[in-house]
Scaffold this active site. Structure first.
Site, mmCIF file in Angstrom:
data_model
loop_
_atom_site.group_PDB
_atom_site.id
_atom_site.type_symbol
_atom_site.label_atom_id
_atom_site.label_comp_id
_atom_site.label_asym_id
_atom_site.label_seq_id
_atom_site.Cartn_x
_atom_site.Cartn_y
_atom_site.Cartn_z
ATOM 1 N N PRO A 10 41.707 -25.772 63.512
ATOM 2 C CA PRO A 10 42.952 -26.948 63.860
ATOM 3 C C PRO A 10 43.693 -27.354 62.561
ATOM 4 C CG PRO A 10 40.456 -27.686 62.913
ATOM 5 C CD PRO A 10 40.333 -25.993 63.468
ATOM 6 N N ASN A 11 44.916 -27.480 62.993
ATOM 7 C CA ASN A 11 46.121 -28.045 62.229
ATOM 8 C C ASN A 11 46.649 -26.772 61.433
ATOM 9 O OD1 ASN A 11 45.919 -30.669 62.363
ATOM 10 N ND2 ASN A 11 43.957 -30.550 61.216
ATOM 11 N N ARG A 18 52.778 -28.067 56.836
ATOM 12 C CA ARG A 18 51.471 -28.819 56.578
ATOM 13 C C ARG A 18 51.475 -28.613 54.982
ATOM 14 N NH1 ARG A 18 45.682 -27.194 57.643
ATOM 15 N NH2 ARG A 18 44.504 -29.132 56.943
ATOM 16 N N TYR A 23 49.248 -25.192 50.927
ATOM 17 C CA TYR A 23 48.867 -23.734 51.765
ATOM 18 C C TYR A 23 50.263 -23.025 51.739
ATOM 19 C CZ TYR A 23 44.935 -27.071 53.548
ATOM 20 O OH TYR A 23 44.090 -27.746 53.909
ATOM 21 N N ASN A 74 39.180 -18.402 60.082
ATOM 22 C CA ASN A 74 39.718 -19.711 59.151
ATOM 23 C C ASN A 74 39.646 -20.867 59.956
ATOM 24 O OD1 ASN A 74 40.471 -21.660 57.758
ATOM 25 N ND2 ASN A 74 42.518 -20.564 57.196
ATOM 26 N N ALA A 77 39.217 -27.458 58.984
ATOM 27 C CA ALA A 77 38.069 -28.196 58.796
ATOM 28 C C ALA A 77 36.994 -28.511 59.477
ATOM 29 C CB ALA A 77 38.881 -29.832 59.139
ATOM 30 N N GLU A 98 34.449 -15.355 56.601
ATOM 31 C CA GLU A 98 34.996 -16.920 56.667
ATOM 32 C C GLU A 98 36.309 -16.747 55.544
ATOM 33 O OE1 GLU A 98 32.208 -20.202 55.533
ATOM 34 O OE2 GLU A 98 33.884 -20.975 54.483
ATOM 35 N N ARG A 107 38.724 -28.255 45.460
ATOM 36 C CA ARG A 107 39.298 -29.226 46.279
ATOM 37 C C ARG A 107 38.227 -30.475 46.175
ATOM 38 N NH1 ARG A 107 42.546 -27.294 51.053
ATOM 39 N NH2 ARG A 107 43.331 -29.590 50.973
#
Ligand code: DQA
Length: 147
Positions: A10-11, A18, A23, A74, A77, A98, A107
């Site tokens: 997602p995203n 973004r 990123y 990837n 979230a 991953e 983060r």
């Protein structure tokens, strides 16, 4: 020829616009082209996919069992929330990596937890778009070792 599913969650379709400070400015299409070029150099096939939907990602992971030799994921979230993606990866028993563009451990604390970590071979994070090439090299190494 061996084949790798590179699956984005997602995203990640919004890469480039973004949070570029986190990123970067490379778009997902740019990354897809970079991966296609790297695949030609490495002599592997890739399917490069993105979905904002957990169930659609699970379907692609299930299909990978018959279509691909390894998975680079990837999961965005969903990495930090999804027991269902954990179970899907565990079910197909393919080598899996991953991947994250950002260093998730530097983060927010909610990003330090990965539900995928126990069912992948290894994790690459913090190298931006170049992490996709690093993950492909790592996957090719795994596939050569198991051939
Ligand atoms: C991400 C890190 C995740 O924590 C975040 O939710 C993303 C992107 C990364 O590539 O750095 O969507 O997976």
């Amino acid at each position: 020829m061996q084949s790798i599913l590179i699956l984005n969650g997602p995203n990640l379709n919004l890469l480039g616009q973004r949070q570029p400070e986190v990123y970067g400015t490379t778009t997902l299409d740019d990354i897809g082209e970079m991966c296609a070029e790297h695949a030609r150099r490495c002599g592997v096939e890739i399917e490069f996919a993105q979905s904002n939907h957990e169930g659609a990602m699970i379907d692609l992971i299930h299909q990978a069992k018959s279509l691909h030799d390894g998975i680079i994921l990837n999961a965005g979230a969903y990495t930090h929330t999804s027991v269902a993606l954990h179970d899907a990866l565990a079910s197909v028993e393919l080598p899996a990596i991953e991947l994250h563009l950002s260093n998730v451990h530097a983060r927010e604390t909610f990003r330090h937890r990965s539900y995928l970590a126990p069912v992948v071979t290894g994790i690459i994070c913090g190298f931006g778009a170049n992490g996709y090439r690093l993950a492909m090299d790592a996957m090719c190494g795994l596939l050569e070792d198991s051939a």
